[in-house]
Design an enzyme around this catalytic site. Structure first.
Site, PDB file in Angstrom:
ATOM      1  N   MET A 154      17.853  -9.774 -10.830  1.00 49.73           N
ATOM      2  CA  MET A 154      17.005  -8.944 -11.693  1.00 49.73           C
ATOM      3  C   MET A 154      15.593  -8.880 -11.123  1.00 49.73           C
ATOM      4  O   MET A 154      14.635  -9.361 -11.716  1.00 49.73           O
ATOM      5  CB  MET A 154      17.021  -9.530 -13.112  1.00 49.73           C
ATOM      6  CG  MET A 154      16.467  -8.606 -14.180  1.00 49.73           C
ATOM      7  SD  MET A 154      17.224  -6.992 -14.162  1.00 49.73           S
ATOM      8  CE  MET A 154      17.899  -6.919 -15.801  1.00 49.73           C
ATOM      9  N   GLY A 155      15.480  -8.279  -9.935  1.00 54.19           N
ATOM     10  CA  GLY A 155      14.163  -8.015  -9.349  1.00 54.19           C
ATOM     11  C   GLY A 155      13.686  -6.656  -9.834  1.00 54.19           C
ATOM     12  O   GLY A 155      14.134  -6.154 -10.871  1.00 54.19           O
ATOM     13  N   ARG A 156      12.810  -6.074  -9.047  1.00 55.59           N
ATOM     14  CA  ARG A 156      12.272  -4.752  -9.417  1.00 55.59           C
ATOM     15  C   ARG A 156      13.383  -3.713  -9.512  1.00 55.59           C
ATOM     16  O   ARG A 156      13.423  -2.924 -10.454  1.00 55.59           O
ATOM     17  CB  ARG A 156      11.239  -4.306  -8.370  1.00 55.59           C
ATOM     18  CG  ARG A 156       9.963  -5.118  -8.399  1.00 55.59           C
ATOM     19  CD  ARG A 156       9.190  -4.909  -7.112  1.00 55.59           C
ATOM     20  NE  ARG A 156       9.883  -5.591  -6.031  1.00 55.59           N
ATOM     21  CZ  ARG A 156       9.348  -6.561  -5.286  1.00 55.59           C
ATOM     22  NH1 ARG A 156       8.108  -6.922  -5.477  1.00 55.59           N
ATOM     23  NH2 ARG A 156      10.053  -7.143  -4.336  1.00 55.59           N
ATOM     24  N   ILE A 157      14.289  -3.725  -8.531  1.00 57.29           N
ATOM     25  CA  ILE A 157      15.355  -2.715  -8.533  1.00 57.29           C
ATOM     26  C   ILE A 157      16.317  -2.984  -9.696  1.00 57.29           C
ATOM     27  O   ILE A 157      16.747  -2.051 -10.380  1.00 57.29           O
ATOM     28  CB  ILE A 157      16.101  -2.687  -7.183  1.00 57.29           C
ATOM     29  CG1 ILE A 157      15.125  -2.335  -6.048  1.00 57.29           C
ATOM     30  CG2 ILE A 157      17.242  -1.668  -7.209  1.00 57.29           C
ATOM     31  CD1 ILE A 157      15.688  -2.531  -4.638  1.00 57.29           C
ATOM     32  N   SER A 236      22.861  -4.198  -1.990  1.00 61.64           N
ATOM     33  CA  SER A 236      21.886  -5.182  -1.488  1.00 61.64           C
ATOM     34  C   SER A 236      22.100  -5.408   0.006  1.00 61.64           C
ATOM     35  O   SER A 236      21.560  -4.669   0.825  1.00 61.64           O
ATOM     36  CB  SER A 236      22.020  -6.482  -2.276  1.00 61.64           C
ATOM     37  OG  SER A 236      23.332  -7.022  -2.155  1.00 61.64           O
ATOM     38  N   ARG A 237      22.929  -6.396   0.347  1.00 58.24           N
ATOM     39  CA  ARG A 237      23.300  -6.634   1.739  1.00 58.24           C
ATOM     40  C   ARG A 237      24.784  -6.966   1.767  1.00 58.24           C
ATOM     41  O   ARG A 237      25.287  -7.695   0.897  1.00 58.24           O
ATOM     42  CB  ARG A 237      22.511  -7.811   2.333  1.00 58.24           C
ATOM     43  CG  ARG A 237      21.063  -7.503   2.691  1.00 58.24           C
ATOM     44  CD  ARG A 237      20.948  -6.530   3.870  1.00 58.24           C
ATOM     45  NE  ARG A 237      19.563  -6.220   4.220  1.00 58.24           N
ATOM     46  CZ  ARG A 237      18.848  -5.241   3.659  1.00 58.24           C
ATOM     47  NH1 ARG A 237      19.376  -4.475   2.724  1.00 58.24           N
ATOM     48  NH2 ARG A 237      17.609  -5.005   4.057  1.00 58.24           N
ATOM     49  N   GLU A 266      27.478  -3.444   9.978  1.00 61.64           N
ATOM     50  CA  GLU A 266      27.164  -2.013   9.901  1.00 61.64           C
ATOM     51  C   GLU A 266      26.884  -1.484  11.304  1.00 61.64           C
ATOM     52  O   GLU A 266      26.299  -2.189  12.106  1.00 61.64           O
ATOM     53  CB  GLU A 266      25.937  -1.792   9.008  1.00 61.64           C
ATOM     54  CG  GLU A 266      26.210  -2.190   7.571  1.00 61.64           C
ATOM     55  CD  GLU A 266      25.000  -2.037   6.649  1.00 61.64           C
ATOM     56  OE1 GLU A 266      23.965  -1.520   7.088  1.00 61.64           O
ATOM     57  OE2 GLU A 266      25.114  -2.450   5.494  1.00 61.64           O
ATOM     58  N   HIS A 285      24.518   2.955   3.898  1.00 65.13           N
ATOM     59  CA  HIS A 285      23.250   2.246   3.669  1.00 65.13           C
ATOM     60  C   HIS A 285      22.085   3.227   3.447  1.00 65.13           C
ATOM     61  O   HIS A 285      21.129   3.275   4.228  1.00 65.13           O
ATOM     62  CB  HIS A 285      22.951   1.303   4.850  1.00 65.13           C
ATOM     63  CG  HIS A 285      22.031   0.180   4.491  1.00 65.13           C
ATOM     64  ND1 HIS A 285      22.059  -1.050   5.097  1.00 65.13           N
ATOM     65  CD2 HIS A 285      21.032   0.106   3.578  1.00 65.13           C
ATOM     66  CE1 HIS A 285      21.124  -1.829   4.591  1.00 65.13           C
ATOM     67  NE2 HIS A 285      20.476  -1.150   3.663  1.00 65.13           N
TER      68      HIS A 285
HETATM   69  C1  GLV Z   1      17.200  -1.529   2.626  1.00 67.54           C
HETATM   70  O1  GLV Z   1      18.294  -2.024   2.612  1.00 67.54           O
HETATM   71  C2  GLV Z   1      16.027  -2.272   2.287  1.00 67.54           C
HETATM   72  O2  GLV Z   1      16.068  -3.506   2.284  1.00 67.54           O
HETATM   73  O3  GLV Z   1      14.986  -1.634   2.049  1.00 67.54           O
HETATM   74  C1  GLV Z   2      13.293  -5.355  -4.664  1.00 68.15           C
HETATM   75  O1  GLV Z   2      12.319  -4.612  -4.680  1.00 68.15           O
HETATM   76  C2  GLV Z   2      13.699  -6.145  -5.788  1.00 68.15           C
HETATM   77  O2  GLV Z   2      12.916  -7.019  -6.158  1.00 68.15           O
HETATM   78  O3  GLV Z   2      14.780  -5.899  -6.356  1.00 68.15           O
END
Ligand code: GLV
Ligand code: GLV
Length: 318
Positions: A154-157, A236-237, A266, A285
């Site tokens: 639960m970050g910014r995104i 994410s990754r 990738e 991506h």
């Molecule tokens: C893309 O995957 C980013 O980390 O901005």
């Molecule tokens: C990225 O900006 C995050 O904190 O989810």
């Protein structure tokens, strides 16, 4: 004149505001990453470096750096850079948080919607001339409204995804390293343990940065815990997921579908096992890939480099 090296071809007009102050050179290809030898050579001369997430910057690469003061990574994630090795050499690393949050949340939701409602499959169906009739369960998918979304990270995104989920009338659960009480109050999201999130969510959305601790956190055990009707989304990754286990969970009906913007290796090729399954949507991506946001990200990287090389603090250090 201080030197800046950019590891991918970017538009001249982005560089122009800085071209009188710095000697700027870039890798001449837009779609092909720089090779490690050239990167090592360029790092030896550069004061500032603009890198992409496809460029591994490790201890060995950095050992040739003698003037390098700053590495600006064109991404919010910075798992391609050995931060400890950079720190040891007093090299500042910056990333591009904030500016891509809403764009990436849009893509996350686009992927969730297209996986749930089988949009890509439906497009193929029409293109292949298979649409001969209307029928009650033709390409019938899963509902989104009133379903439960479980946001892991639960970050910014994550918060921006939660706002969109609220608009769809979803019930919102999250799991994060730390509780986000402000987000709980403002967005009406509820914290749960990882296992509970997996067991109770209709949509499990992975938005954690990649670290040694998150490596393959979505493996056989996690998929097994999910509902058989669950849809897994990863923006994410790829290394956060055990793709082999994901494939088996899909084939064995342990989960219903998945939408992936990122992969363990990738790019993936068209014979990748996950691409052979109908209930899977795969994107190359493109989480932050709107023209406006990618342009802002490039400008932020150049500003960060300029700030550091001018003796100021960067705008977005990691
Ligand atoms: C893309 O995957 C980013 O980390 O901005
Ligand atoms: C990225 O900006 C995050 O904190 O989810």
């Amino acid at each position: 004149m201080k030197k800046i090296y950019i590891t991918r071809k970017i538009p001249e007009e982005r560089i122009q505001p800085f071209s009188e102050k710095y000697a700027i050179e870039m890798w001449p290809h837009e779609h092909q990453p720089i090779d490690q030898d050239t990167l090592n050579r360029k790092i030896a001369e550069a004061d500032g470096l603009l890198t992409l997430l496809t460029d591994p910057v490790n201890e060995e690469t950095l050992s040739s750096a003698s003037n390098l003061k700053v590495i600006a990574n064109l991404a919010v994630g910075f798992d391609n850079i050995d931060i400890t090795a950079a720190k040891k050499r007093n090299i500042i690393v910056t990333n591009t948080p904030n500016v891509l949050t809403e764009t990436t949340a849009d893509l996350t939701f686009a992927l969730l919607l297209s996986t749930a409602r089988r949009i890509v499959e439906a497009q193929k169906f029409v293109e292949e001339g298979k649409w001969e009739n209307w029928s009650p369960y033709l390409l019938a998918g899963s509902d989104i409204y009133q379903k439960t979304i479980g946001i892991v990270g639960m970050g910014r995104i994550g918060e921006a995804v939660a706002k969109r989920a609220a608009g769809f009338g979803m019930k919102i659960l999250y799991h994060n390293r730390s509780r986000k009480e402000r987000a709980e109050k403002q967005l009406g999201v509820r914290y749960v343990e990882f296992d509970e999130l997996l067991k109770t969510s209709d949509f499990v959305v992975c938005l954690v940065p990649f670290t040694p601790k998150t490596k393959r956190m979505f493996g056989a055990k996690a998929f097994h815990m999910m509902k058989q009707s669950a849809i897994f989304i990863n923006v994410s990754r790829g290394q956060n997921v055990d793709e082999h286990a994901l494939y088996h969970a899909l084939v064995n009906g342990e989960i219903k579908g998945c939408g992936l913007d990122v992969f363990e290796q990738e790019p993936i090729k068209k014979d990748h096992p996950l691409l052979q399954l109908d209930q899977v949507v795969c994107l190359p991506h493109i989480g932050s890939a709107s023209i406006a946001t990618r342009t802002t990200m490039i400008d932020l990287c150049l500003e960060n480099i300029d700030f550091v090389l001018s003796g100021l603090s960067p705008k977005t250090p990691v």
